[in-house]
Design a protein around this motif. Sequence first.
Motif, PDB file in Angstrom:
ATOM      1  N   ASP A 103       5.342   2.038  12.257  1.00 24.76           N
ATOM      2  CA  ASP A 103       4.238   2.996  12.323  1.00 24.76           C
ATOM      3  C   ASP A 103       2.984   2.483  11.632  1.00 24.76           C
ATOM      4  O   ASP A 103       1.937   3.158  11.631  1.00 24.76           O
ATOM      5  N   GLY A 104       3.045   1.267  11.049  1.00 19.29           N
ATOM      6  CA  GLY A 104       1.873   0.647  10.441  1.00 19.29           C
ATOM      7  C   GLY A 104       1.471   1.225   9.104  1.00 19.29           C
ATOM      8  O   GLY A 104       0.390   0.902   8.591  1.00 19.29           O
ATOM      9  N   LEU A 105       2.320   2.036   8.486  1.00 14.71           N
ATOM     10  CA  LEU A 105       1.948   2.724   7.249  1.00 14.71           C
ATOM     11  C   LEU A 105       2.564   2.116   5.989  1.00 14.71           C
ATOM     12  O   LEU A 105       2.000   2.254   4.898  1.00 14.71           O
ATOM     13  N   THR A 106       3.709   1.468   6.110  1.00 16.51           N
ATOM     14  CA  THR A 106       4.409   0.966   4.932  1.00 16.51           C
ATOM     15  C   THR A 106       4.432  -0.559   4.930  1.00 16.51           C
ATOM     16  O   THR A 106       4.920  -1.181   5.869  1.00 16.51           O
ATOM     17  N   TYR A 107       3.895  -1.135   3.854  1.00 11.91           N
ATOM     18  CA  TYR A 107       3.866  -2.583   3.666  1.00 11.91           C
ATOM     19  C   TYR A 107       4.816  -2.921   2.516  1.00 11.91           C
ATOM     20  O   TYR A 107       4.669  -2.392   1.411  1.00 11.91           O
ATOM     21  N   THR A 108       5.771  -3.783   2.773  1.00 13.41           N
ATOM     22  CA  THR A 108       6.697  -4.203   1.726  1.00 13.41           C
ATOM     23  C   THR A 108       6.428  -5.662   1.400  1.00 13.41           C
ATOM     24  O   THR A 108       6.633  -6.550   2.223  1.00 13.41           O
ATOM     25  N   LEU A 109       5.952  -5.884   0.176  1.00 15.64           N
ATOM     26  CA  LEU A 109       5.550  -7.210  -0.277  1.00 15.64           C
ATOM     27  C   LEU A 109       6.586  -7.750  -1.248  1.00 15.64           C
ATOM     28  O   LEU A 109       6.969  -7.051  -2.196  1.00 15.64           O
ATOM     29  N   HIS A 110       7.035  -8.991  -1.017  1.00 21.73           N
ATOM     30  CA  HIS A 110       7.993  -9.600  -1.934  1.00 21.73           C
ATOM     31  C   HIS A 110       7.381 -10.851  -2.552  1.00 21.73           C
ATOM     32  O   HIS A 110       6.862 -11.729  -1.858  1.00 21.73           O
ATOM     33  N   ILE A 111       7.448 -10.924  -3.896  1.00 26.67           N
ATOM     34  CA  ILE A 111       6.936 -12.072  -4.636  1.00 26.67           C
ATOM     35  C   ILE A 111       8.004 -13.161  -4.676  1.00 26.67           C
ATOM     36  O   ILE A 111       9.191 -12.871  -4.880  1.00 26.67           O
ATOM     37  N   ASN A 112       7.600 -14.384  -4.474  1.00 28.64           N
ATOM     38  CA  ASN A 112       8.525 -15.521  -4.512  1.00 28.64           C
ATOM     39  C   ASN A 112       9.305 -15.521  -5.829  1.00 28.64           C
ATOM     40  O   ASN A 112       8.717 -15.471  -6.912  1.00 28.64           O
ATOM     41  N   LYS A 120       9.594  -1.369  -6.418  1.00 31.33           N
ATOM     42  CA  LYS A 120      11.017  -1.278  -6.088  1.00 31.33           C
ATOM     43  C   LYS A 120      11.853  -2.070  -7.078  1.00 31.33           C
ATOM     44  O   LYS A 120      12.937  -1.650  -7.468  1.00 31.33           O
ATOM     45  N   ASP A 121      11.343  -3.245  -7.461  1.00 31.86           N
ATOM     46  CA  ASP A 121      11.933  -4.052  -8.527  1.00 31.86           C
ATOM     47  C   ASP A 121      10.860  -5.031  -8.981  1.00 31.86           C
ATOM     48  O   ASP A 121       9.704  -4.945  -8.538  1.00 31.86           O
ATOM     49  N   ASP A 122      11.214  -5.947  -9.884  1.00 26.88           N
ATOM     50  CA  ASP A 122      10.205  -6.831 -10.467  1.00 26.88           C
ATOM     51  C   ASP A 122       9.500  -7.708  -9.440  1.00 26.88           C
ATOM     52  O   ASP A 122       8.381  -8.174  -9.671  1.00 26.88           O
ATOM     53  N   LYS A 123      10.140  -7.938  -8.308  1.00 28.70           N
ATOM     54  CA  LYS A 123       9.560  -8.828  -7.305  1.00 28.70           C
ATOM     55  C   LYS A 123       9.206  -8.119  -5.996  1.00 28.70           C
ATOM     56  O   LYS A 123       8.688  -8.763  -5.086  1.00 28.70           O
ATOM     57  N   THR A 124       9.456  -6.829  -5.880  1.00 25.46           N
ATOM     58  CA  THR A 124       9.245  -6.125  -4.620  1.00 25.46           C
ATOM     59  C   THR A 124       8.319  -4.926  -4.819  1.00 25.46           C
ATOM     60  O   THR A 124       8.577  -4.066  -5.666  1.00 25.46           O
ATOM     61  N   LEU A 125       7.248  -4.881  -4.020  1.00 24.74           N
ATOM     62  CA  LEU A 125       6.280  -3.791  -4.095  1.00 24.74           C
ATOM     63  C   LEU A 125       6.167  -3.129  -2.720  1.00 24.74           C
ATOM     64  O   LEU A 125       5.934  -3.801  -1.714  1.00 24.74           O
ATOM     65  N   GLU A 126       6.335  -1.818  -2.700  1.00 28.70           N
ATOM     66  CA  GLU A 126       6.142  -1.045  -1.474  1.00 28.70           C
ATOM     67  C   GLU A 126       4.768  -0.382  -1.541  1.00 28.70           C
ATOM     68  O   GLU A 126       4.422   0.274  -2.532  1.00 28.70           O
ATOM     69  N   ILE A 127       3.993  -0.565  -0.483  1.00 29.17           N
ATOM     70  CA  ILE A 127       2.647  -0.005  -0.407  1.00 29.17           C
ATOM     71  C   ILE A 127       2.611   0.948   0.783  1.00 29.17           C
ATOM     72  O   ILE A 127       2.885   0.544   1.915  1.00 29.17           O
ATOM     73  N   VAL A 128       2.284   2.210   0.532  1.00 35.42           N
ATOM     74  CA  VAL A 128       2.257   3.220   1.587  1.00 35.42           C
ATOM     75  C   VAL A 128       0.806   3.640   1.830  1.00 35.42           C
ATOM     76  O   VAL A 128       0.135   4.156   0.921  1.00 35.42           O
ATOM     77  N   LEU A 129       0.330   3.403   3.042  1.00 35.73           N
ATOM     78  CA  LEU A 129      -1.035   3.743   3.402  1.00 35.73           C
ATOM     79  C   LEU A 129      -1.116   5.193   3.862  1.00 35.73           C
ATOM     80  O   LEU A 129      -0.186   5.713   4.478  1.00 35.73           O
ATOM     81  N   PRO A 130      -2.237   5.863   3.597  1.00 40.82           N
ATOM     82  CA  PRO A 130      -2.393   7.254   4.051  1.00 40.82           C
ATOM     83  C   PRO A 130      -2.644   7.345   5.554  1.00 40.82           C
ATOM     84  O   PRO A 130      -2.458   8.399   6.151  1.00 40.82           O
ATOM     85  N   GLN A 131      -3.064   6.238   6.151  1.00 40.83           N
ATOM     86  CA  GLN A 131      -3.285   6.170   7.593  1.00 40.83           C
ATOM     87  C   GLN A 131      -3.241   4.707   8.004  1.00 40.83           C
ATOM     88  O   GLN A 131      -3.347   3.816   7.161  1.00 40.83           O
ATOM     89  N   VAL A 132      -3.046   4.452   9.273  1.00 47.76           N
ATOM     90  CA  VAL A 132      -3.033   3.072   9.750  1.00 47.76           C
ATOM     91  C   VAL A 132      -4.389   2.442   9.477  1.00 47.76           C
ATOM     92  O   VAL A 132      -5.438   3.040   9.751  1.00 47.76           O
ATOM     93  N   TYR A 133      -4.364   1.266   8.911  1.00 47.05           N
ATOM     94  CA  TYR A 133      -5.599   0.551   8.581  1.00 47.05           C
ATOM     95  C   TYR A 133      -5.367  -0.930   8.875  1.00 47.05           C
ATOM     96  O   TYR A 133      -4.724  -1.643   8.115  1.00 47.05           O
ATOM     97  N   ASP A 134      -5.884  -1.364   9.998  1.00 50.78           N
ATOM     98  CA  ASP A 134      -5.573  -2.689  10.525  1.00 50.78           C
ATOM     99  C   ASP A 134      -6.022  -3.814   9.603  1.00 50.78           C
ATOM    100  O   ASP A 134      -5.507  -4.925   9.673  1.00 50.78           O
ATOM    101  N   ASN A 135      -6.966  -3.550   8.719  1.00 49.81           N
ATOM    102  CA  ASN A 135      -7.509  -4.599   7.855  1.00 49.81           C
ATOM    103  C   ASN A 135      -6.779  -4.739   6.523  1.00 49.81           C
ATOM    104  O   ASN A 135      -7.187  -5.551   5.685  1.00 49.81           O
ATOM    105  N   TYR A 136      -5.713  -3.969   6.302  1.00 54.36           N
ATOM    106  CA  TYR A 136      -5.094  -4.023   4.973  1.00 54.36           C
ATOM    107  C   TYR A 136      -4.424  -5.369   4.709  1.00 54.36           C
ATOM    108  O   TYR A 136      -4.375  -5.824   3.562  1.00 54.36           O
ATOM    109  N   THR A 137      -3.938  -6.019   5.750  1.00 46.47           N
ATOM    110  CA  THR A 137      -3.380  -7.363   5.546  1.00 46.47           C
ATOM    111  C   THR A 137      -4.449  -8.306   5.039  1.00 46.47           C
ATOM    112  O   THR A 137      -4.211  -9.122   4.140  1.00 46.47           O
ATOM    113  N   ARG A 138      -5.638  -8.205   5.611  1.00 46.02           N
ATOM    114  CA  ARG A 138      -6.760  -9.035   5.146  1.00 46.02           C
ATOM    115  C   ARG A 138      -7.096  -8.719   3.693  1.00 46.02           C
ATOM    116  O   ARG A 138      -7.396  -9.613   2.895  1.00 46.02           O
TER     117      ARG A 138
END
Length: 545
Positions: A111-120, A166-184
């Motif tokens: 749905d383009g709203l949840t970004y899950t980022l994992h740090i190496n 979520k843990d020391d290396k995992t961050l969940e980012i929840v957007l309030p709406q789809v925003y195509d530029n958030y990856t940038r």
Amino acid sequence: MKKKLVSLMLASMLAVSMFAGCGNSGKKETEAAGTTAAAGETEASQGTEEADGGESTFTAALSYMPSSLQPSAQSSDDLVFAIRPIYEPLFAETADGLEYYLADSLEISEDGLTYTLHINDKATWSDGEPVCVDDVLFTIDYGVLSYGGPTSFTAINGAEVTFNKKDDKTLEIVLPQVYDNYTRTLAQFYPMPSHAFDNDPSKINDSGYFTKTDMATNGAYTVAEINEDSIVYTARDDYYRGTPSVKKVIMKTIGAGSTRQLAFENGEIDYMRITTAEDLEKYEAQSDKYNLYTVSEARLNYIQLNPNGSVMSTLSEDARKAIFLALNDEEIINFAYGSDKLATVPNSLLTPDQSLYNKDCAGYSYNLEEAKKLADSSGLTGTTLTYIYNADRSNMEAVATVVQQQLSAIGVNVKIESCDSATFFPRFFAGKDSDQVSTWDLGTNGWDSQRGSNCGQSYSYFTNRLCDCGFSDELSGMVVTAMSTPDAAERQALWNDIQDKALAEYWEYPLTYTNYIMVSQKNVTGLDSSTVIPEFIDYLAIHVD
């Protein structure tokens, strides 16, 4: 190009150089002391190797010494270049997708709203502490503190972004709406060490931390020396991505133009950028001494008409159309760049390195007779327009000269004013309440490198968020809709319409797509390994033999 036209342009260029109405355009051109090497010295890296007992050294030029090495999402090209050996982004956007660094994955929900980022898991600071989610959150909090409110990381169209550790290396980012530029947005992010400030971002500004050699770094190097005119970096043996073959990187302040070229040819620096056809031909003919590298800069250079300019604000769309139809982009590139290896004619206000770019966008067509008619009927003929450009950007003086000549053909006088960066940007991006907003009618600038699966910087321009670029509410609404459209095919169709609509409003003229061409000493290789500008992200790929 006819000889008569060239002669007229050269004469005009002399006039331009005498008119510097926006400050000292030679600020970054000042010659640094000691730029002439001893006779017979041809390769700085070889000479440095001997002095360092065989350790390879890569030497590069800065236009100026940064006052701090603090990483920031909003930085000049020189500062980004200076911090690249020591600070890394989460990832970089390339034409082929994401190139991971401190992060090793980014997952986006359907749905383009949840970004899950994992740090190496292997990424560490040079003092041994792990790079973790706390560093990301700390840096985001610092941005809010510095800005005095929500930033592009923490809010979308006024609605709050949620961050869940979520843990020391995992961050969940929840957007309030789809925003195509958030990856940038995330690709421009450089984490700072939270542990160095007790996780308190208010301690950063007065600490002087990023002006000292013992700062914790997360890149391939640490800072060994900060001198008045140079910075010395040394390779880390605990760098999470491997061990750099280049053991020392030196960046020193050297002027641009002939000053930098002399330093390169004397072997004081290992590479430089080529911006003229003459230099390109010169170094191509010396392939036994030098290596050439070409990557797409993914930059759009453009001409902006100022809707608040003292003259442009009084004229109609037909006047704007007359200006754009009078511009011969092939002639501009021929004179200002001299080679399509350096720049090509664009057809859109997006770049081909963006997936949303439409190769079938029609662009503008040169039509002098129609331009003359529109200039007469709109009242443009006989006016004097003030043209500003950034003299610290390559080729922009020559572009201004050609534009001046071409607009004279429709009875428009162009007064050219040369600015250095410090005076150009506050004037070019002046707000409506600024006393500088009406002091120019057209100007030349370049967007940051635009790559990846989003619309990039065009969002800020088309919606007039960066400054008043003149675009309509209709276009702005189309962009906002496209940015919040999760379906890829539907989003692409919207952006095809947006690219056509933006050109039809005649506020920004796509001037050039540029290539980034570098020449290096023969013993230096790997400079084209990363296609991200400013250079270089991946220092592991650089080798000095």
